[in-house]
Scaffold this motif. Structure first.
Motif, mmCIF file in Angstrom:
data_model
loop_
_atom_site.group_PDB
_atom_site.id
_atom_site.type_symbol
_atom_site.label_atom_id
_atom_site.label_comp_id
_atom_site.label_asym_id
_atom_site.label_seq_id
_atom_site.Cartn_x
_atom_site.Cartn_y
_atom_site.Cartn_z
ATOM 1 N N HIS A 80 53.832 -41.170 12.680
ATOM 2 C CA HIS A 80 53.102 -41.599 14.004
ATOM 3 C C HIS A 80 51.939 -42.290 13.431
ATOM 4 O O HIS A 80 50.838 -41.635 13.045
ATOM 5 C CB HIS A 80 52.681 -40.272 14.667
ATOM 6 C CG HIS A 80 52.334 -40.514 16.099
ATOM 7 N ND1 HIS A 80 52.748 -40.236 17.080
ATOM 8 C CD2 HIS A 80 50.919 -41.082 16.493
ATOM 9 C CE1 HIS A 80 52.108 -40.781 18.259
ATOM 10 N NE2 HIS A 80 51.095 -40.890 17.987
ATOM 11 N N HIS A 113 49.460 -46.089 14.207
ATOM 12 C CA HIS A 113 49.109 -47.121 15.392
ATOM 13 C C HIS A 113 48.511 -48.522 14.658
ATOM 14 O O HIS A 113 47.640 -49.258 14.907
ATOM 15 C CB HIS A 113 48.199 -46.643 16.257
ATOM 16 C CG HIS A 113 48.518 -45.723 16.970
ATOM 17 N ND1 HIS A 113 49.491 -45.680 18.140
ATOM 18 C CD2 HIS A 113 48.240 -44.191 17.303
ATOM 19 C CE1 HIS A 113 50.150 -44.518 18.588
ATOM 20 N NE2 HIS A 113 48.947 -43.896 18.394
ATOM 21 N N GLU A 157 54.911 -43.248 22.516
ATOM 22 C CA GLU A 157 54.553 -41.792 22.508
ATOM 23 C C GLU A 157 54.440 -41.521 24.163
ATOM 24 O O GLU A 157 53.596 -42.330 24.853
ATOM 25 C CB GLU A 157 53.370 -41.173 22.208
ATOM 26 C CG GLU A 157 51.965 -42.011 22.301
ATOM 27 C CD GLU A 157 50.980 -41.536 21.273
ATOM 28 O OE1 GLU A 157 50.480 -40.379 21.698
ATOM 29 O OE2 GLU A 157 50.324 -42.253 20.759
ATOM 30 N N HIS A 166 54.406 -34.372 18.843
ATOM 31 C CA HIS A 166 53.666 -35.054 17.975
ATOM 32 C C HIS A 166 51.997 -34.502 17.830
ATOM 33 O O HIS A 166 51.656 -34.023 19.086
ATOM 34 C CB HIS A 166 53.493 -36.556 18.282
ATOM 35 C CG HIS A 166 52.446 -37.285 18.426
ATOM 36 N ND1 HIS A 166 51.324 -37.310 17.518
ATOM 37 C CD2 HIS A 166 51.473 -37.584 19.542
ATOM 38 C CE1 HIS A 166 50.158 -37.913 17.968
ATOM 39 N NE2 HIS A 166 50.541 -38.145 19.376
ATOM 40 N N ASP A 193 48.417 -40.465 12.904
ATOM 41 C CA ASP A 193 47.802 -40.901 14.064
ATOM 42 C C ASP A 193 46.618 -41.767 14.029
ATOM 43 O O ASP A 193 45.578 -42.063 14.672
ATOM 44 C CB ASP A 193 47.359 -39.797 14.910
ATOM 45 C CG ASP A 193 47.596 -40.297 16.516
ATOM 46 O OD1 ASP A 193 47.822 -41.052 16.866
ATOM 47 O OD2 ASP A 193 47.069 -39.298 17.323
HETATM 48 ZN ZN LIG Z 1 49.043 -41.755 18.903
#
Ligand SMILES: [Zn+2]
Length: 286
Positions: free
Chosen positions: A6, A8, A116, A185, A236
């Motif tokens: 996960h 970005h 997500e 998550h 994340d």
């Molecule tokens: Zn996220």
């Protein structure tokens, strides 16, 4: 090897240097799944993934916070700037097209999950009527996206913030579209909620939030209670930088999550790396 399940790197935080970040990620034997939060970031995640033969993948979805529709005034602090955009509604066909947009000539789509998606009650409208509307909107968008995951036979990446009861109930009430394969998550919840997800057969994702202290949450207990074959690791990034580092997070710092889990589980770093990599490959069919 590690897999950041996960990230970005599709966000503006990496606008200037995403290629360099990905280069050092892959050079350090780390694979990464970039997660979409609305149409634009989903598309970006796919475009990035298609530049690489292997090791970089994408998930597409509409994060519940983008459905706010002016119901809540959000405080745009650093953590929320990525969500600083106008509202969106979920366009089933448009998202579906992203899965097959492989212009790169690669046989297999780089879209490995829907996510997500989920429920997020952190920012609450002040009136009861608005609150009900807000929750209903999230629920509708989530159900449509679960339909898409079902149609495409893709696993789901759930985002759930202060809404586990509603998400668990929604999944129980809709067994026909409840995903067979999914991950909760960045799990922040209690043991009872953890067990509900495990009972669905879901994976549990742990990230740098485990270094924070949150009232009513015992991360050590959650990690202890999650079987090794159900643990996924994630950063994340750019958020949730581990305390050992300052500034923007990135997949390289996944090692701190592995170290912490290894310590709690009382097994070696290498074993955690191996099993979580195996779990990620299995869930996302990598
Ligand atoms: Zn996220």
């Amino acid at each position: 090897m590690l897999i950041d399940t996960h990230a970005h790197l599709n966000f503006n935080a990496y606008k200037a240097d995403s290629e360099e970040v990905i280069k050092r990620t892959l050079e350090n034997d780390i694979w990464v799944i970039n997660i979409g939060t609305k149409y634009e970031t989903s598309k970006k995640a796919v475009e990035i993934a298609e530049k690489y033969e292997r090791g970089v993948y994408a998930a597409i979805g509409l994060h519940p916070i983008h459905l706010n529709a002016g119901l809540v005034k959000m405080k745009l602090d650093q953590e929320e700037t990525a969500f600083n955009s106008r509202e969106e509604s979920f366009d089933y066909e448009k998202y579906k097209e992203l899965v097959h947009s492989t212009g790169s000539g690669q046989a297999k789509s780089k879209v490995v999950a829907i996510g997500e998606i989920g429920l997020d009650y952190y920012w609450k409208p002040k009136t009861r009527r608005k609150l009900e509307l807000f929750k209903e909107k999230q629920r509708e968008a989530l159900l449509k996206q679960l339909d898409l995951a079902y149609e495409l036979n893709l696993p789901v990446i759930f985002h759930c913030r202060m809404a586990h009861k509603d998400l668990i109930n929604l999944l129980k009430e809709n067994p026909e579209i409840r995903p067979q394969k999914a991950v909760a998550h960045g799990f922040v919840g209690n043991l009872e909620e953890l067990k509900e997800y495990l009972n669905f057969g879901y994976y549990i994702g742990f990230n740098g939030i485990i270094f924070k202290s949150i009232e009513g949450i015992v991360f050590e207990e959650n990690i202890e209670s999650t079987p090794l074959d159900k643990i996924l690791i994630e950063t994340d990034c750019p958020y949730l930088t581990p305390p050992q580092i300052e500034g923007r997070n990135e997949p390289l710092y996944l090692k701190y999550i592995v170290e912490k889990i290894a310590k709690i589980k009382n097994i070696s770093y290498e074993e955690i790396a191996e099993i979580t990599t195996k779990n990620a490959k299995k869930l996302f069919n990598l």
